[in-house]
Design a protein around this motif. Sequence first.
Motif, short mmCIF file in Angstrom:
data_model
loop_
_atom_site.label_atom_id
_atom_site.label_comp_id
_atom_site.label_asym_id
_atom_site.label_seq_id
_atom_site.Cartn_x
_atom_site.Cartn_y
_atom_site.Cartn_z
N THR A 140 0.83 -1.20 0.00
CA THR A 140 0.00 0.00 0.00
C THR A 140 0.86 1.25 0.00
O THR A 140 1.75 1.41 0.84
N ASP A 141 0.60 2.15 -0.96
CA ASP A 141 1.25 3.46 -1.02
C ASP A 141 0.13 4.50 -1.10
O ASP A 141 -0.32 4.86 -2.18
N ARG A 142 -0.34 4.93 0.06
CA ARG A 142 -1.52 5.78 0.11
C ARG A 142 -1.30 7.13 -0.54
O ARG A 142 -2.21 7.70 -1.15
N SER A 143 -0.10 7.66 -0.44
CA SER A 143 0.19 8.97 -1.02
C SER A 143 0.11 8.93 -2.55
O SER A 143 -0.54 9.75 -3.18
N LEU A 144 0.79 7.94 -3.15
CA LEU A 144 0.76 7.80 -4.61
C LEU A 144 -0.65 7.52 -5.10
O LEU A 144 -1.10 8.09 -6.10
N ARG A 145 -1.37 6.65 -4.40
CA ARG A 145 -2.73 6.31 -4.81
C ARG A 145 -3.63 7.54 -4.80
O ARG A 145 -4.41 7.76 -5.72
N SER A 146 -3.49 8.36 -3.77
CA SER A 146 -4.30 9.57 -3.64
C SER A 146 -4.00 10.57 -4.76
O SER A 146 -4.90 11.14 -5.38
N LYS A 147 -2.71 10.77 -5.04
CA LYS A 147 -2.31 11.71 -6.09
C LYS A 147 -2.74 11.22 -7.47
O LYS A 147 -3.20 12.02 -8.30
N ALA A 148 -2.59 9.93 -7.72
CA ALA A 148 -3.00 9.37 -9.00
C ALA A 148 -4.51 9.47 -9.19
O ALA A 148 -4.99 9.86 -10.26
N ALA A 151 -5.44 13.00 -10.10
CA ALA A 151 -5.12 13.33 -11.50
C ALA A 151 -6.10 12.67 -12.45
O ALA A 151 -6.53 13.28 -13.45
N ILE A 152 -6.49 11.44 -12.18
CA ILE A 152 -7.46 10.72 -13.00
C ILE A 152 -8.80 11.45 -13.01
O ILE A 152 -9.43 11.63 -14.06
N ALA A 153 -9.23 11.90 -11.84
CA ALA A 153 -10.54 12.55 -11.72
C ALA A 153 -10.58 13.91 -12.42
O ALA A 153 -11.51 14.20 -13.17
N ILE A 154 -9.59 14.74 -12.17
CA ILE A 154 -9.66 16.11 -12.71
C ILE A 154 -9.37 16.15 -14.21
O ILE A 154 -9.76 17.11 -14.89
N ILE A 169 8.62 5.65 -19.47
CA ILE A 169 7.37 5.19 -18.90
C ILE A 169 7.63 3.88 -18.15
O ILE A 169 8.53 3.11 -18.53
N THR A 170 6.89 3.66 -17.09
CA THR A 170 7.09 2.43 -16.31
C THR A 170 5.82 1.58 -16.28
O THR A 170 5.80 0.47 -16.79
N GLU A 171 4.75 2.12 -15.72
CA GLU A 171 3.52 1.35 -15.55
C GLU A 171 2.36 2.29 -15.27
O GLU A 171 2.56 3.48 -15.01
N GLY A 172 1.15 1.76 -15.31
CA GLY A 172 0.00 2.52 -14.87
C GLY A 172 -0.05 2.54 -13.35
O GLY A 172 0.64 1.75 -12.68
N SER A 173 -0.86 3.43 -12.79
CA SER A 173 -0.95 3.50 -11.33
C SER A 173 -1.60 2.26 -10.75
O SER A 173 -1.42 1.95 -9.57
N ARG A 174 -2.36 1.52 -11.56
CA ARG A 174 -3.01 0.28 -11.13
C ARG A 174 -3.06 -0.72 -12.26
O ARG A 174 -3.97 -1.55 -12.35
#
Length: 281
Positions: A140-148, A151-154, A169-174
């Motif tokens: 779990t990385d709550r900070s990255l998940r929240s920021k991602a 960004a997805i929403a806005i 590029i590395t990967e998607g957030s999920r």
Amino acid sequence: MLQSENEYFYLNGNWIPDNDYASNLFSEGITIYEVIRVIDGIPLFLEEHLNRLELSARLINFNLWLSYKEIKQAVYSLIDKNSNPNSNIQLFFHYKADSNTQNFVCRFIQTHYPEKNTYISGVKSMLFAAERKNPRVKKTDRSLRSKADHAIAINDVYEVILINQKKQITEGSRSNIFLIQGKTILTPPKKKVLAGVTRQKVILLCKENKIECIEQEIRVSQLSNFEAAFFTGTSPKVLPVKSIGQINFDPGNDLLKRLIKLYDEEIKRYIKLAKSGLKML
């Protein structure tokens, strides 16, 4: 398409009404987890998910206090206990050092699956400057998940694609990301991403069907050279990408459509084997 209607979750050997679940109880400490898709009562690729869970634990010296068999039994018991045969299960081990408390949770989670038409039209995505601290560990990385998620929403996109300081590029957030150039499929190297179970399956399907699939570093500046792109993941399966920022791709690419079909057939094959009793506890 949203899926969630569940009665109970499993907590340390006990069945608790799902309405009593409180995620804030596990907000501190270390949590490693897996998310497993259930179709028609069958947890897809359960063995691979549990193997990755064990790898995550080993990489950070995290003690899994339950055996492989006990975890597997909890998953199947959860499915039997609830009336929803088509959703996602999250199982996680949580440890809080200052109080020396440990919890094992297995529960159905609210799940959003892409609509059928998106497998034809593709989804929008964008680049996002961020890196996982230890990408090989599903932690779990709550900070990255929240920021991602913000960004997805806005930006009204399906997913954000992480880019590192080298503008790769590395990967998607999920999810994991693949790109197609001619008859060749490329994806970032395993050592730089959380190697998802669906990603592993796609690479294996490519090998079995003599489709060239290469793991290599991909720079942001190279994206416009590709004809098609797709995400892989537990919920989206193999999902065409329509755009990454201002760069457009062909969601109807023939090789991409073939991979979607191959992966769907692999799911059907797995379910058939499981129901025939060849995959036993």
